[in-house]
Every structure is written in structure tokens, then in C-alpha cells.
Scaffold this active site. Structure first.
Site, PDB file in Angstrom:
ATOM      1  CB  SER A  21      -7.867 -11.713   7.104  1.00  0.00           C
ATOM      2  OG  SER A  21      -7.139 -10.765   6.362  1.00  0.00           O
TER       3      SER A  21
HETATM    4  N1  SAH Z   1      -2.263 -10.678   5.353  1.00  0.00           N
HETATM    5  C1  SAH Z   1      -2.252 -10.068   6.673  1.00  0.00           C
HETATM    6  C2  SAH Z   1      -3.425  -9.120   6.859  1.00  0.00           C
HETATM    7  C3  SAH Z   1      -2.960  -7.788   6.597  1.00  0.00           C
HETATM    8  S1  SAH Z   1      -4.016  -6.418   6.709  1.00  0.00           S
HETATM    9  C4  SAH Z   1      -2.200 -11.102   7.767  1.00  0.00           C
HETATM   10  O1  SAH Z   1      -2.303 -12.294   7.471  1.00  0.00           O
HETATM   11  O2  SAH Z   1      -2.026 -10.700   8.920  1.00  0.00           O
HETATM   12  C5  SAH Z   1      -3.412  -5.562   5.300  1.00  0.00           C
HETATM   13  C6  SAH Z   1      -1.973  -5.154   5.320  1.00  0.00           C
HETATM   14  O3  SAH Z   1      -1.683  -4.545   4.063  1.00  0.00           O
HETATM   15  C7  SAH Z   1      -1.608  -4.130   6.386  1.00  0.00           C
HETATM   16  O4  SAH Z   1      -0.554  -4.609   7.168  1.00  0.00           O
HETATM   17  C8  SAH Z   1      -1.203  -2.900   5.573  1.00  0.00           C
HETATM   18  O5  SAH Z   1      -0.171  -2.154   6.168  1.00  0.00           O
HETATM   19  C9  SAH Z   1      -0.742  -3.535   4.260  1.00  0.00           C
HETATM   20  N2  SAH Z   1      -0.764  -2.668   3.086  1.00  0.00           N
HETATM   21  C10 SAH Z   1      -1.640  -1.686   2.780  1.00  0.00           C
HETATM   22  N3  SAH Z   1      -1.330  -1.129   1.595  1.00  0.00           N
HETATM   23  C11 SAH Z   1      -0.210  -1.770   1.140  1.00  0.00           C
HETATM   24  C12 SAH Z   1       0.608  -1.652  -0.014  1.00  0.00           C
HETATM   25  N4  SAH Z   1       0.374  -0.740  -0.950  1.00  0.00           N
HETATM   26  N5  SAH Z   1       1.671  -2.478  -0.148  1.00  0.00           N
HETATM   27  C13 SAH Z   1       1.939  -3.419   0.791  1.00  0.00           C
HETATM   28  N6  SAH Z   1       1.216  -3.566   1.915  1.00  0.00           N
HETATM   29  C14 SAH Z   1       0.146  -2.764   2.087  1.00  0.00           C
END
Ligand code: SAH
Length: 229
Positions: free
Chosen positions: A80
């Protein structure tokens, strides 16, 4: 001989200089992108100043790490934008004694920022390889109070509940009821809600008297919340 020594010294100093350069860029990021836009919580600002964001992005784009935007981290996912990480951190009012759940580990950056403030961070990632990469990265960087699990975050992490705060970093179509259940009374949650690939609303949820009170905060664009089949 002298020239050789100088070259050796230069090679040896290069990483030190690069680190200093990243520290400077990080300072600038916090000032220009975070403080100027109204983030005031001292512990949030300190955590963003400390967390080496450049070590959470792919090496090929390390130079972009402190830019004012999300960045690709592979598997169609993103880390993000720094301001959004700060906003989501501040709004859940993290405290030193807190246990926090994050859904969507991704690079591990948001978890690392939270871990500078709270006692324990539990984070769930649905993409196996991202989960194991984040686990390795966090252990190499010596974060000791973060536990990474692979799975569908929709169901939360019952064994470790209740949580003082929950931070969801993928856009869900609705707020998963298990997450509300696993939030402590008085606990705070922040979650992007809306259709995938469209503008969503960052929803702030507070649990009062066993019920979730939700407030719509700002428009955001997150990657979709996936479901395990
Ligand atoms: N917090 C992260 C940003 C992640 S983007 C950072 O600081 O880098 C969102 C993430 O959520 C992705 O890696 C995606 O694979 C994950 N995601 C999507 N659906 C999900 C679910 N149901 N359970 C866990 N993770 C999930």
C-alpha cells in the site's frame, strides 16, 4: 596499491551510504506525505520513520520505495501507499499492550509498522509464496513479535482472538462476520469495503455492546479480498 585500497574502501562504504540515503528519503516521506496530510499520532509517525520500506519491495524497484503510491510486489498484489499504511495504523489507535490481527500480509510492511507499536501482530496471507516470503523477510529483519499464517483471512484467527484491533488490507464485498466476532469489546477495525477493481470505502468499525458500529472514512483502491475455494 593506494588506488586498490581506495576502491576497496569505496565498495565497503557504498552500502552504508545507500542506507543513509534511504533513511533521508524515509524522513522526507514521513514529512511530506504523512505529517502534511494530517497524521499526528506520535507512535505511528515513529514506526513509519523506523520501518525500512525499501527492504519490503522487490529489489528491481527499490529506488521507488519511498514514492507516494502503492508498488507491485508480485502475484498481482501491491504494497500500500505509505499514507494509507499510516492512516490505517493511526485509526486503530494501537497501544503497547495490544494484540493486533492483519488480513493480507503481502510484503509484511504493514505488519512491521504495527509491530513497532504493539505487543503482538498476527497476520494472514492467502497466497502461499507471498506468505513464506514475508515470513522469511520479517525473520531476517529480526521482527520477533509477528506471526505469519497462510490461509483465508475471512475466518480470522480464532485461537489467537480476541484482538484489540484488526487491519484488513484487501477490499472485501462485506465485513466478514468472523472478524467482528474476534474483535474485543471496544476494539477497532479498519477495512476497505466495495467491489473489486473499483473505488472502495475505507470503513472504520468499532465494537460497542457486542455490535459493530461502522463509519465510512475515505475512498481507496485496494486489491480484491480473495476467497479460498
Ligand atoms: N499489507 C500488505 C499489502 C497487501 S495487498 C503490505 O503491507 O504489503 C493485499 C494482500 O491481501 C495481498 O497479498 C493478497 O494476496 C492478500 N489477500 C487477499 N485476500 C485475502 C484473504 N482472504 N486472506 C488473506 N490474505 C488475502
Amino acid at each position: 596499491m593506494k588506488v586498490v585500497k581506495l576502491i576497496v574502501l569505496a565498495i565497503w562504504l557504498l552500502p552504508v551510504q545507500q542506507e543513509q540515503d534511504f533513511t533521508k528519503r524515509r524522513e522526507e516521506m514521513v514529512k511530506q506525505q504523512i505529517e502534511k496530510r494530517g497524521i499526528k499520532d506520535a507512535s505511528t509517525l515513529a514506526a513509519l520513520r523506523k520501518t525500512p520500506r525499501h527492504l519490503f519491495v522487490p529489489k528491481s524497484i527499490i529506488d521507488d520505495a519511498y514514492e507516494d503510491r502503492p508498488l507491485p510486489i508480485g502475484y498481482g498484489q501491491t504494497i500500500s501507499q505509505p499514507f494509507i499504511v499510516a492512516y490505517m495504523t493511526e485509526i486503530v489507535k494501537p497501544q503497547p499492550q495490544h494484540r493486533v490481527l492483519e488480513i493480507g500480509t503481502g510484503s509484511g510492511y504493514q505488519a512491521a509498522v504495527l509491530s513497532e507499536i504493539v505487543k503482538e501482530v498476527y497476520t494472514i496471507e492467502i497466497v502461499d509464496s507471498l506468505g513464506s516470503q514475508a515470513r522469511n523477510r520479517l525473520s531476517k529483519l529480526n521482527y520477533k513479535n509477528i506471526t505469519v499464517k497462510t490461509g483465508d483471512g475471512y475466518y480470522g484467527w480464532k485461537d489467537k482472538s480476541p484482538f484489540d484491533a484488526i487491519v484488513v488490507t484487501a477490499a472485501a464485498e462485506h465485513i466478514p462476520p468472523p472478524l467482528i466476532e474476534q474483535l474485543k469489546e471496544g476494539g477497532r477495525m479498519i477495512i476497505p469495503v466495495g467491489s473489486p477493481f473499483m473505488v472502495q470505502q475505507l470503513m472504520f468499525v468499532e465494537k460497542k455492546g457486542g455490535k459493530a458500529r461502522t463509519t465510512s472514512m475515505i475512498p481507496v483502491r485496494f486489491v480484491p479480498f480473495k476467497r479460498s475455494q
